[in-house]
Design an enzyme around this catalytic site. Structure first.
Site, PDB file in Angstrom:
ATOM      1  N   GLY A 148       4.857   5.325   3.064  1.00 27.57           N
ATOM      2  CA  GLY A 148       5.227   4.737   1.776  1.00 27.57           C
ATOM      3  C   GLY A 148       6.426   5.370   1.106  1.00 27.57           C
ATOM      4  N   LEU A 160       9.471   5.577   2.097  1.00 24.79           N
ATOM      5  CA  LEU A 160      10.687   4.779   2.234  1.00 24.79           C
ATOM      6  C   LEU A 160      10.696   3.525   1.367  1.00 24.79           C
ATOM      7  CD1 LEU A 160      11.209   5.253   6.060  1.00 24.79           C
ATOM      8  CD2 LEU A 160      12.849   5.902   4.278  1.00 24.79           C
ATOM      9  N   THR A 161       9.564   3.204   0.754  1.00 23.23           N
ATOM     10  CA  THR A 161       9.561   2.079  -0.193  1.00 23.23           C
ATOM     11  C   THR A 161      10.209   2.472  -1.510  1.00 23.23           C
ATOM     12  OG1 THR A 161       7.429   2.615  -1.235  1.00 23.23           O
ATOM     13  CG2 THR A 161       7.374   1.308   0.806  1.00 23.23           C
ATOM     14  N   GLY A 162      10.286   3.776  -1.761  1.00 27.03           N
ATOM     15  CA  GLY A 162      10.844   4.276  -3.013  1.00 27.03           C
ATOM     16  C   GLY A 162       9.817   4.437  -4.116  1.00 27.03           C
ATOM     17  N   LEU A 200       7.157   3.432   7.655  1.00 21.05           N
ATOM     18  CA  LEU A 200       7.616   3.508   6.267  1.00 21.05           C
ATOM     19  C   LEU A 200       7.428   4.905   5.691  1.00 21.05           C
ATOM     20  CD1 LEU A 200       6.221   0.105   4.930  1.00 21.05           C
ATOM     21  CD2 LEU A 200       8.536   0.632   5.715  1.00 21.05           C
ATOM     22  N   SER A 246       3.503   4.954  11.009  1.00 25.23           N
ATOM     23  CA  SER A 246       4.168   5.398   9.781  1.00 25.23           C
ATOM     24  C   SER A 246       5.656   5.042   9.766  1.00 25.23           C
ATOM     25  CB  SER A 246       3.993   6.911   9.568  1.00 25.23           C
ATOM     26  OG  SER A 246       2.651   7.234   9.331  1.00 25.23           O
ATOM     27  N   TYR A 300     -11.302   5.304  12.324  1.00 27.80           N
ATOM     28  CA  TYR A 300     -10.862   4.669  11.082  1.00 27.80           C
ATOM     29  C   TYR A 300     -12.040   4.118  10.292  1.00 27.80           C
ATOM     30  CZ  TYR A 300      -6.039   4.630  12.923  1.00 27.80           C
ATOM     31  OH  TYR A 300      -4.794   4.975  13.427  1.00 27.80           O
TER      32      TYR A 300
END
Length: 348
Positions: free
Chosen positions: A242, A244-246, A239, A237, A53
């Site tokens: 990202g 699923l945040t919309g 979400l 992951s 990372y």
């Protein structure tokens, strides 16, 4: 914050884990240190890193920078090192920027651990994970073409034994406390467990695989193994990068978002995925829930879940996630989520 056992190690971890893969790329060192302070203050005692990372992108110039940033926080907060459980990973085969892509072996394990310890400015790593199996994996959309061929079983098992012996040396030195896997299968995890029992070697405590409302590969064989063998899931992951945040609905690509840097989101972007996300957004709206917090709360209900790893690019995103740590979903919401899953299974 609910605490869960880290396998059979006796170590307890929060069921939310601070992911750090943007530290040193999208997230500045100052913001990363603020996130550490905020997460610990909120009751999160689990932080996950990796020697490769930051990501987005992975670059030769930044390899190891995330661990260095965490190390600087450790150096400035030496008295707090025992307040949290620190996890990191051996990159494994194929990443040419790290040891020329060398696989996980008895020879590379001590070198990798020493490098991480130096960057992290700590005397020990609580949970040391193997990022990828040497033999490959069906994770990251490789499940669509996966075939368990091309590896000699005896050679795979011999490598596992040698790696377990090398890990025992590191445990005896006090360099690591526990051992975990990542991107692993049921067969692979079972072999690590079997060999560890035979050898009296470090037992697998956890497995870090992708899991979310949109990616539920873990729900069958791995779920059963996880529950019966006390190998908890560290979900990455949760979400859906990202989705699923919309924030990506209707073709939107927010500036500095992950999609702006990785347009296909690691193979997750598809026509079907946006339809699935829309259904989950509708469930959240019907029940007055924030979709980000709903997705994380759902992950935490799963019987095999040890900790859901979330990444927050900004301090504001972290604060938003922390606002929902006490959210519990009703039976009605959970039933609607299961119906949505049956209608939109594995949309990427």
């Amino acid at each position: 914050m609910e605490m869960k056992p880290l396998g059979r190690t006796g170590i307890m971890v929060s069921d939310l884990c601070l992911g750090t893969m943007t530290f040193g790329s999208q997230t500045s060192e100052a913001d990363a240190h603020t996130q550490m302070d905020l997460a610990l203050a909120a009751g999160i005692n689990f932080v996950d890193a990796a020697e490769m990372y930051p990501v987005n992108p992975i670059a030769k110039e930044t390899i190891g920078r995330t661990e260095e940033i965490l190390g600087n926080w450790n150096a400035a907060n030496a008295a707090r090192r025992g307040d949290y459980v620190l996890a990191t990973k051996h990159s494994g085969e194929g990443l040419r920027f790290v040891r020329d892509g060398a696989p996980i072996t008895a020879q590379t394990i001590p070198e990798a651990i020493e490098g991480s310890l130096k960057r992290l400015k700590t005397d020990y790593i609580d949970l040391y994970q193997f990022h990828w199996p040497n033999r490959g994996s069906y994770m990251f959309r490789q499940n669509w073409t996966f075939s368990p061929k091309g590896h000699n079983t005896d050679e795979v098992l011999e490598n596992m034994q040698e790696c377990l012996e090398a890990l025992q040396v590191q445990v005896d030195k006090g360099n690591i406390r526990a051992f975990g896997l990542s991107n692993e299968s049921a067969w692979g995890t079972a072999q690590w467990l079997r060999l560890a029992e035979q050898m009296g070697a470090p037992r697998v405590a956890s497995v870090q695989n992708e899991y979310s409302l949109l990616c539920r590969l873990f729900d069958t064989d791995m779920a059963e193994l996880s529950v019966h063998e006390d190998v908890g899931l560290m979900a990455f992951s949760p979400l859906g990068t990202g989705l699923l945040t919309g924030k990506y609905q209707g073709g939107a690509i927010p500036e500095a978002s992950r999609m702006s840097l990785s347009p296909e989101l690691g193979g997750r972007k598809s026509e079907r995925v946006f339809d699935a996300v829309d259904v989950y957004l509708q469930i959240a709206a019907r029940h007055g829930l924030d979709p980000t917090l709903m997705a994380l709360a759902w992950c935490r209900t799963r019987p095999f879940m040890m900790s859901a790893i979330f990444g927050a690019t900004t301090v504001a995103q972290l604060e938003h996630i922390l606002s929902g740590v006490d959210l519990r979903l009703s039976d009605e919401v959970l039933a609607e989520i299961e119906a949505a899953h049956k209608a939109h299974p594995m949309p990427y």
